[in-house]
Design a protein around this motif. Structure first.
Motif, PDB file in Angstrom:
ATOM      1  N   ALA A 212       7.513   0.312   5.072  1.00 29.14           N
ATOM      2  CA  ALA A 212       7.022  -1.042   4.820  1.00 29.14           C
ATOM      3  C   ALA A 212       7.108  -1.438   3.351  1.00 29.14           C
ATOM      4  N   GLY A 213       7.472  -0.494   2.485  1.00 33.82           N
ATOM      5  CA  GLY A 213       7.632  -0.811   1.076  1.00 33.82           C
ATOM      6  C   GLY A 213       6.377  -0.659   0.244  1.00 33.82           C
TER       7      GLY A 213
ATOM      8  N   GLU B   3      13.377 -10.512  11.409  1.00 37.78           N
ATOM      9  CA  GLU B   3      12.290 -11.250  10.772  1.00 37.78           C
ATOM     10  C   GLU B   3      10.968 -10.522  11.000  1.00 37.78           C
ATOM     11  N   PRO B   4      10.132 -10.450   9.977  1.00 36.68           N
ATOM     12  CA  PRO B   4       8.823  -9.819  10.156  1.00 36.68           C
ATOM     13  C   PRO B   4       7.855 -10.758  10.862  1.00 36.68           C
ATOM     14  N   LEU B   5       6.732 -10.228  11.279  1.00 42.90           N
ATOM     15  CA  LEU B   5       5.627 -11.047  11.753  1.00 42.90           C
ATOM     16  C   LEU B   5       4.926 -11.593  10.517  1.00 42.90           C
ATOM     17  N   LEU B   6       4.961 -12.894  10.335  1.00 45.74           N
ATOM     18  CA  LEU B   6       4.438 -13.495   9.105  1.00 45.74           C
ATOM     19  C   LEU B   6       2.930 -13.675   9.207  1.00 45.74           C
ATOM     20  N   ILE B   7       2.203 -12.965   8.362  1.00 45.51           N
ATOM     21  CA  ILE B   7       0.742 -13.046   8.325  1.00 45.51           C
ATOM     22  C   ILE B   7       0.324 -13.182   6.864  1.00 45.51           C
ATOM     23  N   THR B   8      -0.490 -14.155   6.582  1.00 48.99           N
ATOM     24  CA  THR B   8      -0.994 -14.341   5.225  1.00 48.99           C
ATOM     25  C   THR B   8      -2.481 -14.042   5.193  1.00 48.99           C
TER      26      THR B   8
ATOM     27  N   LEU C 130       5.931  -5.166  11.946  1.00 46.64           N
ATOM     28  CA  LEU C 130       5.032  -4.673  10.903  1.00 46.64           C
ATOM     29  C   LEU C 130       5.682  -4.567   9.529  1.00 46.64           C
ATOM     30  N   PHE C 131       7.008  -4.578   9.474  1.00 47.77           N
ATOM     31  CA  PHE C 131       7.674  -4.369   8.186  1.00 47.77           C
ATOM     32  C   PHE C 131       7.914  -5.714   7.488  1.00 47.77           C
ATOM     33  N   PRO C 132       7.322  -5.918   6.305  1.00 49.30           N
ATOM     34  CA  PRO C 132       7.529  -7.180   5.584  1.00 49.30           C
ATOM     35  C   PRO C 132       8.995  -7.467   5.298  1.00 49.30           C
ATOM     36  N   ASP C 133       9.782  -6.407   5.105  1.00 49.81           N
ATOM     37  CA  ASP C 133      11.219  -6.534   4.858  1.00 49.81           C
ATOM     38  C   ASP C 133      11.938  -5.636   5.872  1.00 49.81           C
ATOM     39  N   PRO C 134      12.312  -6.171   7.039  1.00 42.10           N
ATOM     40  CA  PRO C 134      12.938  -5.327   8.067  1.00 42.10           C
ATOM     41  C   PRO C 134      14.207  -4.633   7.595  1.00 42.10           C
ATOM     42  N   LYS C 135      14.965  -5.282   6.712  1.00 43.20           N
ATOM     43  CA  LYS C 135      16.207  -4.664   6.223  1.00 43.20           C
ATOM     44  C   LYS C 135      15.892  -3.450   5.359  1.00 43.20           C
TER      45      LYS C 135
END
Length: 383
Positions: free
Chosen positions: A328-329, A20-25, A361-366
């Motif tokens: 990180a995409g 799971e990423p660190l969720l930051i909006t 830091l990666f929005p999509d760890p996969k």
């Protein structure tokens, strides 16, 4: 799932990526600090170029990354060394980057400051250095961006002593229509800047630097100090005229410098805030509420990654920055202008991945894991 990563001793070790990423909006604008991220450029992977060719830039992806930074409240420091200025991005490419990015900033209401240097010439007389600076200053001002007066390789080569720096910078500050940011970039970032401000003695160089500011305090918005020396930055910060900001450029000690002490604090203009953008923004918002402990708790763990990316030879930190943007995409490939993607080793990339993944830091760890495995496979590492 696990991934096998190469260690510096040549062995392979097993790492368990986070799921799971660190969720930051995106949140509210900052109130306590002015914060810029020096942003990288995205190369065009389909351009038929060589390391000696002019930079081929993917403009859509490059501007999209700036919008990402602006969405989190960060300013963009454009056409700086993080954008490979002088290491793959020539003046023609930098000029186009400034024009496009400044227009994009205006369209979305983003803060932007752009680098002004002398890289359209390799060397020259003091008069030629001054003319080169003037050309770039005029372009940045016409684009509607704040100016960052960068250190000049050509000036370092042409100057005979502190008086030449005082004359050149004094002329430029008098000419500038708005207050500028002065940038002192140390030789660890660019060896050609050894002895800048007229001396290799940092105390003497500091005195000259401060003399420039003291003579024109109304024309200096702030200074960016990139010497990787926290105490020297603090000492300089305490000697600045009232109203002149200190923007830390210390990618080793930024949490303590931004947090500050009883006598003041630093704002920020940092290359490490390219990969750390959302997390850094969240930390600054905690600082806005007076929660210095929360700020440090969020930002202190990032220092290990920053020190890794900026390890000697420091000037190649850009490779790690772009590598993390790919994982990180933010871009579809790991290609850099000038072929600079080859500047770091596979163990270096593996450790950068591990540290960044650990921070969330990666929005999509996969996606990051899959791309890391792709890179490993290219190097012959099987999973």
């Amino acid at each position: 799932m696990t991934i096998r990563l190469p260690a510096p001793d040549g062995t392979l070790r097993t790492y368990d990526p986070r799921t799971e990423p660190l969720l930051i909006t995106p949140g509210t604008p900052f109130t306590s600090r002015t914060v810029y991220s020096a942003a990288h450029v995205v190369a065009d992977p389909f351009a038929d170029v060589s390391p000696d060719s002019p930079a081929a830039v993917d403009w859509d992806a490059t501007l999209a990354f700036r919008r990402h930074l602006w969405s989190h409240g960060l300013g963009v420091a454009e056409a700086m060394d993080t954008a490979q200025r002088g290491m793959g991005l020539d003046w023609a490419g930098a000029a186009e980057l400034i024009r496009r990015s400044a227009a994009e900033a205006k369209a979305v209401g983003g803060r932007i400051a752009c680098g002004v240097g002398t890289d359209q010439i390799v060397s020259g007389s003091l008069a030629e250095v001054r003319t080169a600076y003037e050309e770039q200053l005029a372009l940045v001002e016409a684009a509607g961006a704040r100016t960052i007066l960068m250190a000049s390789r050509a000036l370092a080569a042409a100057a005979s002593g502190p008086e030449d720096y005082l004359e050149i910078y004094g002329h430029l500050l008098r000419q500038a229509s708005e207050p500028v940011i002065l940038h002192w970039l140390g030789p660890m970032f660019d060896p050609a800047l050894e002895g800048y401000w007229g001396s290799s003695d940092l105390d003497a160089a500091t005195d000259t630097f401060l003399e420039v500011i003291a003579a024109h305090p109304d024309k200096v918005d702030g200074i960016k100090v990139s010497l990787l020396d926290a105490q020297r930055e603090i000492d300089i910060r305490r000697r600045l005229p009232q109203g002149v900001r200190c923007y830390t450029g210390d990618d080793f000690n930024y949490p303590e410098l931004i947090a500050g002490d009883e006598q003041g604090f630093s704002h920020a203009l940092l290359g490490i805030f390219d990969p750390l953008g959302p997390l850094a923004a969240e930390a600054v918002r905690l600082l806005d509420t007076g929660d210095k402990d929360g700020f440090r708790a969020l930002l202190d763990p990032t220092v290990a990654l920053s020190r890794h990316l900026f390890q000697t030879p420091t000037r190649f930190y850009k490779t790690g920055v772009v590598f993390l943007a790919w994982l990180a995409g933010h871009q579809t490939h790991f290609t850099m202008v000038g072929g600079l993607q080859s500047a770091r080793s596979l163990p270096h990339f593996a450790r950068a991945y591990e540290l960044a993944d650990g921070l969330g830091l990666f929005p999509d760890p996969k996606l990051a894991e899959d791309r890391m495995k792709t890179l490993l496979a290219l190097y012959g590492v099987t999973q």
